[in-house]
Design an enzyme around this catalytic site. Structure first.
Site, PDB file in Angstrom:
ATOM      1  N   GLU A 241       0.848  -1.197   0.000  1.00  0.00           N
ATOM      2  CA  GLU A 241       0.000   0.000   0.000  1.00  0.00           C
ATOM      3  C   GLU A 241       0.878   1.239   0.000  1.00  0.00           C
ATOM      4  OE1 GLU A 241      -3.143  -0.068   2.883  1.00  0.00           O
ATOM      5  OE2 GLU A 241      -3.356  -2.245   2.786  1.00  0.00           O
TER       6      GLU A 241
ATOM      7  N   HIS B 296      -8.156  12.244   4.429  1.00  0.00           N
ATOM      8  CA  HIS B 296      -6.777  12.082   4.906  1.00  0.00           C
ATOM      9  C   HIS B 296      -6.862  11.991   6.427  1.00  0.00           C
ATOM     10  CE1 HIS B 296      -5.076  12.742   1.023  1.00  0.00           C
ATOM     11  NE2 HIS B 296      -5.449  14.016   0.937  1.00  0.00           N
TER      12      HIS B 296
END
Length: 818
Positions: A505, A784
């Site tokens: 990732e 985020h």
């Protein structure tokens, strides 16, 4: 001696040389009241005052007594005249009542005002006043000679009983005081209703306290006369100390004097006050709190004018500490169930911090409050204080503390500067959390710097972070192996800033990846299939599985994870009973903890203790208990040797309950909890966590608050990319959020911040950002979590916004490039 103290002494010498002390029989040749004293002009008096200061010459008390004793006929209730008032050297309840009666007859209280002013401004006179040995002398007048003799003998015996008992080391018993407190309270009840007397008490205190402060600071008067404490006992019974007349000058000076008392005197005072009723001890607490608040709101503080430098606030806080411990001692206390801390052996080798001269900043181990040590009781020992802990928090003070400066004083300049972290009871959890944050960050930077130094010396690539690279489907194995290696090879690496990377990732860890790492580790470890913890459906809490097959390393890992969460300011979704946090802070589990962790068992044992019938015949219990293991098989355990042969009776049922609780909360999970605590302390052993926080506050640090106030979150949210709070989509957004159910709100919080809990201080302390992410589209909102930022497209309708947002928060997991 500082300049301020020296100036005050010189002024007292000058006043003595120019005005005298008021005693016509004064024997001090350097006093204007002395019969042979030659008057001096101001200039000569100023020069002479300086000379007297240099040689530490004798200072007179103001309003001193004229005679060496009190007129016995007056004590016996004879008729008084105004002239006799000057003969009074100390006060008793009987004396005050007679003077008050005389003044009421005359319709003039000036005589009473003069006596009160003189006695309450003279330390020696106040020490001798309101003694327990003043035993109704007036009643002797009505007795026959034979009865008088018999009464006198009883009086001598009573006097001996009233004197302070001595402890084996020869010191007075802390609670054996010579002041008749009930008499003092009755006198105050009479005096405080008279305005002129109130002024005399205020002025007397103003005259008294500077002399008392100097006596305590330079003459060690308490060591030579423990009854010096009577001054503070008597003054603190004044129920008007919190009123404006005292707050300006008298009470601040009194607090400064009281803060100069030696530790043994403060402990003695605290023990005495712990015997008071709740209204009296609360009155004293509110008096000091009132002074702190009054002083704080009357001044302006900033980085250049710190509240730490305000002598009044500091002294009042130190006085409040005495009341705080009195509240603990006077409430319900458990000093027995304490666990021994495993202390590391001291090494003779110098650490790098010591070589760099930084040992004070990074000194090891929790602090111990001197008064706490003197009293032999800790705040964690308190089961139920007289006054709730929350009432000692002063919010006005918390608002003006510069925590970065206060932290420096706490860690580095403790000997020369006052830190409010030395009195953590007055701080709220938000302020304490700031102090903990500074401590954690400084340790992180320190480890980063040391790593760079070692790398330069050894020629290796520096590794300033605690890096964990894990596979999402093997997260426990990967984390366990890596953390176990670090804890064995270099435990100090655990104090570096955490940096997590999920294999495959692309997310960069600015805090959000760590949050998900913690969440996934906890989901795995608390999975009932693993069997490390048992789950109670009724309480929705986890407890250590006493028959778990997992090794201790797994429990150490979860302890490390909890420590890392605090250290890296992350909130975890863990569900432990409060006894776990109490045990982490050094207390063993006890019967009082059972209602939270094992409510069904608690009810059963409580029923046993309260049972009024025949316990042995009706209950048919023995000192052998049984519980089931991981596979449901019964396990028998003898609470004491031969337990199966010892019946539980009315006489031994308390012992049975104590042993049962000791087994369930301590012995049966000793192996698991010891490993768990070891992991926790690997990260927090050098932290002030144990000193600053109570167990319930530690839970709040680790788990956050489940109370979600989205109204507060809306007020503190910032907007970016063209959005404002008045944008139509923003108004629609908050309407949608407020319409969500509790579970949906938690999902949204999880999606945006990485956790479904509010931080310490509530959602109002969370700085969320909503940024524009293009015009109308079918794309989902993104976030985020590292920055608590929501990227929200400008959808064309509220319905579409709701549908897209719900889909995003329901199916979100993993980190990818956005």
């Amino acid at each position: 001696m500082n300049r301020k103290t020296a100036k005050r002494l010189i002024e007292r010498y000058f006043q003595q040389l120019t005005e005298g002390c008021g005693n016509s029989n004064c024997a001090n040749e350097f006093c204007a009241s002395h019969c042979d004293f030659q008057p001096l002009d101001n200039n000569s008096a100023a020069a002479k005052a300086l000379d007297l200061f240099k040689v530490n010459a004798k200072l007179c008390d103001y309003y001193p007594a004229v005679k060496s004793g009190t007129d016995e006929s007056f004590e016996m209730g004879s008729k008084m005249s105004v002239d006799e008032f000057s003969d009074i050297q100390y006060l008793t309840e009987h004396t005050v009542c007679q003077i008050l009666s005389f003044c009421e007859e005359e319709g003039d209280y000036s005589a009473l005002v003069r006596v009160i002013g003189r006695i309450f401004s003279n330390a020696d006179a106040l020490i001798k006043s309101f003694r327990k040995d003043e035993l109704g002398a007036a009643k002797l007048l009505d007795l026959t000679d034979e009865e008088k003799n018999e009464t006198s003998e009883r009086k001598v015996a009573s006097l001996e009983a009233a004197l302070p008992d001595e402890t084996p080391n020869g010191l007075p018993d802390p609670c054996a005081m010579t002041v008749d407190i009930d008499a003092v309270r009755r006198v105050y009840d009479k005096l405080l209703s008279i305005d002129q007397v109130e002024s005399a008490l205020v002025n007397g205190l103003i005259y008294l306290t500077p002399n008392v402060e100097l006596d305590l600071e330079y003459l060690d008067v308490y060591e030579t006369n423990p009854d010096y404490l009577n001054i503070f006992i008597i003054v603190m019974e004044n129920g008007n100390l919190h009123s404006p007349e005292y707050l300006e000058v008298a009470l601040p000076q009194f607090c400064k004097a009281m803060s100069k008392l030696p530790l043994s005197a403060l402990a003695r005072l605290s023990k005495l006050w712990s015997t008071y009723s709740l209204p009296n001890i609360r009155r004293m607490m509110e008096t000091f709190q009132q002074l702190i608040t009054f002083t704080v709101v009357s001044n302006e503080y900033d980085a250049g004018n710190l509240v730490n430098d305000d002598e009044t606030v500091v002294a009042a806080t130190q006085c409040l500490k005495v009341v705080f411990y009195a509240s603990i001692l006077g409430g319900k206390v458990d000093v027995e169930h304490s666990e021994e801390d495993d202390e590391d052996e001291e090494s003779d080798e110098l650490t790098l911090h010591e070589l760099l001269g930084e040992e004070r900043l990074y000194k090891k181990g929790p602090r111990v409050d001197p008064l706490e040590k003197e009293l032999g009781v800790r705040s964690i020992d308190s089961v139920r204080p007289l006054i709730p802990f929350e009432d000692f928090i002063n919010e006005s003070l918390n608002d003006v503390i510069e925590m970065d400066k206060d932290f420096t004083f706490f860690k580095v300049n403790a000997e020369t500067k006052f830190s409010f972290q030395s009195c953590p009871f007055i701080l709220n959890i938000i302020t304490k959390n700031q102090g903990l944050y500074y401590d954690n960050r400084i340790r992180m930077y320190s480890e980063r710097r040391l790593t760079a130094l070692y790398s330069m010396v050894q020629g290796q690539q520096p590794n300033p972070y605690l890096k964990l690279k894990v596979r999402r489907d093997h997260i426990i194995d990967d984390a366990l192996v890596r953390l176990e290696m670090i804890s064995m090879e270099n435990p100090s690496d655990l104090k570096k800033q955490l940096f997590v990377e999920f294999e495959g990732e692309q997310g960069v860890d600015e805090g959000g990846v760590s949050k998900e790492f913690f969440q996934l580790v906890l989901e795995e470890i608390f999975n009932p299939d693993i069997g490390m913890f048992t789950y109670d459906d009724a309480t929705k809490l986890f407890w250590f599985n006493s028959s778990s097959l997992e090794n201790e390393a797994q429990y150490t890992l979860i302890g490390i994870v909890l420590g890392l969460a605090i250290y890296n300011n992350c909130i975890l979704d863990v569900h432990f009973p409060m006894v776990v946090y109490r045990k982490l802070m050094g207390k063993k589990g006890s019967f009082l903890d059972l209602s939270d962790s094992h409510p069904v068992l608690n009810q059963s044992l409580k029923g046993l203790l309260e049972y009024t019938g025949n316990v042995e015949k009706d209950m048919v219990l023995t000192f052998q208990i049984s519980h089931t293991d991981l596979f449901g098989n019964p396990i028998l355990y003898d609470l004491k040797e031969g337990g199966d042969q010892i019946p539980v009776t009315k006489d031994n049922r308390e012992e049975f309950v104590d042993l049962y609780v000791e087994y369930i909360l301590n012995k049966s999970v000793e192996r698991q909890f010891k490993a768990f605590k070891k992991g926790f302390l690997m990260v927090t052993n050098e932290s002030p966590l144990k000193y600053l926080f109570r167990p319930e506050e530690v839970e709040l640090l680790i788990c956050g608050s489940r109370k979600l106030d989205f109204e507060a979150l809306e007020k503190t949210t910032d907007y970016d990319g063209g959005y404002t709070k008045d944008s139509q989509i923003i108004r629609d957004f908050w309407e949608v959020i407020h319409s969500f159910g509790e579970d949906q709100k938690r999902l949204f919080l999880q999606f945006t911040t990485g956790t479904d809990r509010a931080p310490v201080g509530g959602l109002g302390k969370l700085k969320m950002i909503i940024a524009k992410n293009g015009s109308d589209t079918d794309r989902l909102p993104t976030s985020h979590t590292c920055f608590n930022a929501l990227l929200l497209p400008e959808y064309s309708s509220k319905e579409k916004l709701r549908e897209r947002l719900l889909k995003a928060i329901t199916y979100a997991k993993g980190f990818g490039m956005l």
